[in-house]
Enzyme design. Structure first.
Site, PDB file in Angstrom:
ATOM      1  N   ASP A  34      38.940  65.107  48.468  1.00 41.25           N
ATOM      2  CA  ASP A  34      37.616  65.227  47.858  1.00 41.25           C
ATOM      3  C   ASP A  34      37.322  66.687  47.541  1.00 41.25           C
ATOM      4  O   ASP A  34      36.710  67.019  46.536  1.00 41.25           O
ATOM      5  CB  ASP A  34      36.533  64.716  48.829  1.00 41.25           C
ATOM      6  CG  ASP A  34      36.573  63.208  48.936  1.00 41.25           C
ATOM      7  OD1 ASP A  34      37.458  62.599  48.305  1.00 41.25           O
ATOM      8  OD2 ASP A  34      35.731  62.652  49.665  1.00 41.25           O
ATOM      9  N   SER A  83      22.623  34.660  25.599  1.00 40.22           N
ATOM     10  CA  SER A  83      22.839  34.341  27.012  1.00 40.22           C
ATOM     11  C   SER A  83      23.618  33.030  27.104  1.00 40.22           C
ATOM     12  O   SER A  83      24.110  32.532  26.087  1.00 40.22           O
ATOM     13  CB  SER A  83      21.514  34.276  27.758  1.00 40.22           C
ATOM     14  OG  SER A  83      20.685  33.337  27.138  1.00 40.22           O
ATOM     15  N   LEU A  84      23.724  32.478  28.290  1.00 37.55           N
ATOM     16  CA  LEU A  84      24.576  31.309  28.492  1.00 37.55           C
ATOM     17  C   LEU A  84      23.763  30.104  28.927  1.00 37.55           C
ATOM     18  O   LEU A  84      22.744  30.244  29.598  1.00 37.55           O
ATOM     19  CB  LEU A  84      25.604  31.620  29.585  1.00 37.55           C
ATOM     20  CG  LEU A  84      26.636  32.694  29.254  1.00 37.55           C
ATOM     21  CD1 LEU A  84      27.314  33.180  30.527  1.00 37.55           C
ATOM     22  CD2 LEU A  84      27.683  32.147  28.291  1.00 37.55           C
ATOM     23  N   LYS A 114      30.823  35.300  36.983  1.00 38.46           N
ATOM     24  CA  LYS A 114      29.577  35.714  36.339  1.00 38.46           C
ATOM     25  C   LYS A 114      28.998  36.796  37.247  1.00 38.46           C
ATOM     26  O   LYS A 114      28.511  36.521  38.341  1.00 38.46           O
ATOM     27  CB  LYS A 114      28.623  34.527  36.222  1.00 38.46           C
ATOM     28  CG  LYS A 114      27.354  34.865  35.480  1.00 38.46           C
ATOM     29  CD  LYS A 114      26.598  33.590  35.155  1.00 38.46           C
ATOM     30  CE  LYS A 114      25.374  33.856  34.309  1.00 38.46           C
ATOM     31  NZ  LYS A 114      24.398  34.715  34.934  1.00 38.46           N
ATOM     32  N   GLU A 170      28.622  44.082  32.132  1.00 44.16           N
ATOM     33  CA  GLU A 170      27.601  43.878  33.148  1.00 44.16           C
ATOM     34  C   GLU A 170      27.613  45.075  34.097  1.00 44.16           C
ATOM     35  O   GLU A 170      28.636  45.355  34.733  1.00 44.16           O
ATOM     36  CB  GLU A 170      27.905  42.574  33.900  1.00 44.16           C
ATOM     37  CG  GLU A 170      26.774  42.055  34.729  1.00 44.16           C
ATOM     38  CD  GLU A 170      25.743  41.238  33.926  1.00 44.16           C
ATOM     39  OE1 GLU A 170      25.830  41.198  32.670  1.00 44.16           O
ATOM     40  OE2 GLU A 170      24.851  40.659  34.558  1.00 44.16           O
ATOM     41  N   CYS A 411       1.954  44.420  75.251  1.00 41.80           N
ATOM     42  CA  CYS A 411       0.920  44.963  76.143  1.00 41.80           C
ATOM     43  C   CYS A 411       0.736  44.149  77.418  1.00 41.80           C
ATOM     44  O   CYS A 411       0.026  44.570  78.326  1.00 41.80           O
ATOM     45  CB  CYS A 411      -0.405  45.072  75.394  1.00 41.80           C
ATOM     46  SG  CYS A 411      -1.055  43.463  74.913  1.00 41.80           S
TER      47      CYS A 411
HETATM   48  S1  IVH Z   1      29.164  35.967  28.436  1.00 43.51           S
HETATM   49  C1  IVH Z   1      27.131  34.997  24.413  1.00 43.51           C
HETATM   50  N1  IVH Z   1      30.411  36.524  30.664  1.00 43.51           N
HETATM   51  O1  IVH Z   1      25.170  36.539  32.407  1.00 43.51           O
HETATM   52  C2  IVH Z   1      27.618  34.952  25.809  1.00 43.51           C
HETATM   53  N2  IVH Z   1      28.074  36.855  30.582  1.00 43.51           N
HETATM   54  O2  IVH Z   1      23.033  34.475  30.560  1.00 43.51           O
HETATM   55  C3  IVH Z   1      27.438  36.205  26.489  1.00 43.51           C
HETATM   56  N3  IVH Z   1      27.151  37.775  32.642  1.00 43.51           N
HETATM   57  O3  IVH Z   1      23.051  38.181  30.308  1.00 43.51           O
HETATM   58  C4  IVH Z   1      27.537  36.178  27.937  1.00 43.51           C
HETATM   59  N4  IVH Z   1      29.022  37.906  33.762  1.00 43.51           N
HETATM   60  O4  IVH Z   1      24.830  39.610  31.226  1.00 43.51           O
HETATM   61  C5  IVH Z   1      29.236  36.480  30.023  1.00 43.51           C
HETATM   62  N5  IVH Z   1      31.640  36.996  32.551  1.00 43.51           N
HETATM   63  C6  IVH Z   1      30.487  36.983  31.915  1.00 43.51           C
HETATM   64  C7  IVH Z   1      29.306  37.407  32.528  1.00 43.51           C
HETATM   65  C8  IVH Z   1      28.112  37.316  31.827  1.00 43.51           C
HETATM   66  C9  IVH Z   1      27.727  38.128  33.794  1.00 43.51           C
HETATM   67  C10 IVH Z   1      25.693  37.820  32.368  1.00 43.51           C
HETATM   68  C11 IVH Z   1      25.324  38.356  31.032  1.00 43.51           C
HETATM   69  C12 IVH Z   1      24.230  37.468  30.488  1.00 43.51           C
HETATM   70  C13 IVH Z   1      24.079  36.428  31.532  1.00 43.51           C
HETATM   71  C14 IVH Z   1      24.191  35.049  30.908  1.00 43.51           C
END
Ligand code: IVH
Length: 668
Positions: A34, A83-84, A114, A170, A411
């Site tokens: 370090d 989103s998913l 995820k 992420e 107490c």
């Molecule tokens: S794909 C269009 N893959 O989960 C699809 N999302 O609602 C885009 N996230 O806001 C998302 N890990 O930030 C994808 N392996 C992954 C992910 C991921 C985390 C988050 C992402 C998004 C939310 C899904």
């Protein structure tokens, strides 16, 4: 050293720092000490200062954070950050696979973790990191470039000078960093982050990038948004190929990602990831299953905000079995005795758990929880986990039934069953109880009350046990010399504490009323009373009927207030605080009730303020803040990563505002 020599030395130092930092952060196998690393870093910084013409925003020295910003600029994404769709069972997952397989005539999927963090986009021009933004509502986010620059796994320069690239990833806080951060915050008496995701969000939204830099965030890149990843005109054909290429370019891409065909193989990896969760260095809240072929994705198509070619399988909250070793009794500020479980330490949802709440004696007896039992613990978003049940089949006869003590453990005075509650509350009613006093002082100093930074439970205990204070008012007579020689203190922390105490004098009646800890009087009630009564003297003279005229104050609270102000000890305390210079009048103007009659629900992370701050503004203007969306909700104020409340608002046709919209409504 001339410019030429400096240029070559700077180049060497940058390469060495980038290389060694990668070894350190990614493979956990440093080749230099370090100290050597720090020396190279310092030399590079000095050379860049000496030769400003050789400075470069992509230099690793730019990772330490720069000047604090006033606010984040808005950033419009050129490609929507969708989103998913979530699925919560294996049946739903199978349905998705079968449907997609039918469209594509069989398909290959990527199955990946995820990551539980915050989505960001990173933009590179000519191979250099130039800009990065949060997801926001998917179309407009916030420019958090300076904070992203401090993240060691965001490459500042790619391994190839590609003209333009936008990737999505992420940002997360590694579990180990999260635990350390919370430990420090606990020691300093600061509020704890509930989970690594909140900690990451709070850190990425720091206007001072030096703070963000200190939080040791990391990123996993999971998508190419826009741009060419090859310089020879080729295009990737699959998602996994894209990730592999992004890794070659220098990104840290999603770990633990596999290809799988058919429901059985997909479900197997989803299960594997679920089982591996406790051992992974990052928090994950699900698995993402995506069609691997990019052509296949185009065939399956997109919905309005979620793709049809992917789903997120959400894992149920993690549960673990452990042993209940003993039960402690904590005496709260109002004298209520609360049982808390001491557990054999167990890893759960990213943290090591050794304590859990047991609420009250009814909770324990209804579930027949005994000391020595194997118990099931779960953490559902809260910092303190809860015990779900005891496993009766694992008993061996040595377990003991727990009984609440007959006297206060602090107490020694006899305890009583609380008449007003549900019968379960057991209370110490001795006014001079040391535990109640200590809790009362901690409450007085807490964030929503007098907000005295650095005066958490440990420091209060330290001051009490060293006879530096006996009651609240003594805080305001503390001197640096009284504190600096105490355990784990020092000159600087003593100075900071004395300053923080001094600063709290001006909080005003709103905060003081809450800080005094009158039973039934929470933050909102205290504020409403202060606005109406204006001075502490008016409060001391008020009758039950007077208090009832204050919005939302009923007879129980009004009676508690009158009883509190009638007590000699309360009156003495107030007189002393006043003579020590505390402001005892209301600070805010008698309000213009611009939002009277309107109900708000706050969701997601707002760009420049916390939800508590937004809530305070709404209440100041006469509005109400509720936790759930219904037809009666007037507005939903939605920030970054808003979830189901936003969906519900859209379903019910409730008007959705962003922070700017709220400020306009408030006339600010
Ligand atoms: S794909 C269009 N893959 O989960 C699809 N999302 O609602 C885009 N996230 O806001 C998302 N890990 O930030 C994808 N392996 C992954 C992910 C991921 C985390 C988050 C992402 C998004 C939310 C899904």
């Amino acid at each position: 050293m001339n410019v030429k020599e400096a240029e070559s030395r700077i180049k060497y130092l940058r390469e060495q720092i980038v290389y060694n930092s990668k070894l350190y952060y990614e493979s956990d196998a440093p080749k230099i000490s370090d100290f050597e690393y720090d020396m190279m870093f310092r030399e590079l910084g000095e050379l860049e200062a000496q030769f400003p013409e050789l400075d470069d925003p992509a230099s690793p020295t730019k990772r330490v954070g720069g000047k604090a910003l006033d606010k984040f600029e808005k950033f419009t994404h050129s490609v929507q950050m969708g989103s998913l769709t979530d699925v919560f069972s294996y049946e739903e997952l199978e349905e998705f696979i079968n449907k997609t397989d039918a469209i594509l005539g069989g398909a290959e999927y990527s199955v990946e973790p995820k990551i539980d963090g915050l989505s960001v986009s990173l933009i590179y021009e000519n191979g250099k990191f130039v800009r990065g933004a949060t997801r926001g509502d998917g179309f407009i986010g916030e420019d958090v470039t300076e904070n992203l620059r401090t993240i060691k796994t965001v490459p500042l320069e790619l391994n190839e000078k590609l003209p333009y690239l936008c990737v999505r990833g992420e940002v997360y806080m590694p579990k180990a960093v999260f635990e350390q951060l919370n430990k420090i915050r606990e020691d300093e008496g600061q509020p704890l982050f509930a989970n690594p995701r909140n900690a990451a969000a709070g850190s990425l939204r720091q206007l001072d990038s030096k703070i963000a830099a200190s939080r040791r965030l990391a990123i996993y890149v999971f998508n190419l948004q826009e741009g060419d990843i090859y310089s020879d005109g080729r295009h990737p054909t699959t998602h996994i190929e894209t990730l592999e290429r992004l890794a070659e370019l220098g990104f840290t891409v999603l770990p633990e990602t596999v290809k799988a065909k058919g429901y059985k193989a997909v479900a197997e990896h989803v299960r594997y990831l679920g089982d591996a969760r406790p051992e992974l260095s990052f928090d994950m809240d699900g698995a993402v299953i995506k069609v691997n072929s990019l052509e296949g994705r185009r065939t399956v198509g997109e919905g309005t905000s979620t793709p049809k070619w992917a789903v997120a399988y959400k894992y149920p909250p993690e549960e673990k079995k452990t042993k209940l070793l003993s039960i402690d009794i904590q005496v709260g500020r109002t004298g209520v005795l609360t049982p808390a479980a001491n557990l054999e330490p167990v890893r759960l949802a990213g943290t090591t758990v050794s304590r859990a709440t047991l609420h009250n004696i009814n909770f324990i007896s209804e579930r027949d929880i005994r000391i020595g039992d194997t118990v099931v613990v779960r953490k559902a978003g809260e910092i303190i986990p809860e015990i779900l049940e005891s496993v009766k089949s694992e008993r061996n006869g040595t377990e003991t039934v727990f009984e609440m003590p007959k006297v206060c453990p602090s107490c020694g005075h006899p305890v009583v069953r609380d008449e007003c509650g549900d019968g379960a509350a057991i209370r110490c009613v001795y006014a001079g109880c040391p535990a109640q006093n200590a809790r009362g002082i901690v409450h007085f100093a807490s964030k929503g009350a007098m907000n005295i930074d650095g005066l958490g439970p440990q420091v209060v205990e330290l001051l009490l046990s060293n006879n530096k204070i006996k009651e609240i008012a003594d805080l305001y007579e503390l001197k640096i010399e009284d504190i600096e020689n105490l355990d784990r203190m020092g000159r600087k922390s003593a100075e900071n504490l004395v300053n923080a105490i001094e600063n709290s004098k001006s909080r005003g009646l709103e905060k003081l009323l809450f800080a005094l800890g009158v039973r039934q009087v929470g933050e909102v009630a205290a504020e409403a009373i202060a606005r109406k009564m204006r001075t502490i003297e008016a409060c001391m003279d008020a009758t039950v009927d007077d208090f009832i005229t204050v919005e939302d104050i009923g007879e129980i609270t009004a009676t508690a207030l009158v009883e509190f102000f009638a007590e000699e000890s309360s009156r003495e305390l107030i007189a002393r605080l006043k003579s020590l210079g505390l402001k005892t009048d209301a600070t805010a103007e008698e309000r213009e009730e611009t939002l009277a009659g309107l109900t708000f629900v706050l969701t997601g992370t707002l760009p420049t303020m916390t939800r508590d701050e937004a809530s305070a503004l709404i209440k100041q203007a006469g509005g109400k803040v509720s936790g759930s969306v219904s037809k009666k909700t007037s507005y939903v104020v939605a920030g970054e990563e808003a979830g189901s409340k936003l969906t519900k608002a859209n379903e019910l046709g409730v008007t959705v505002l962003d922070e700017d919209g709220l400020m306009k409504l408030l006339g600010k």
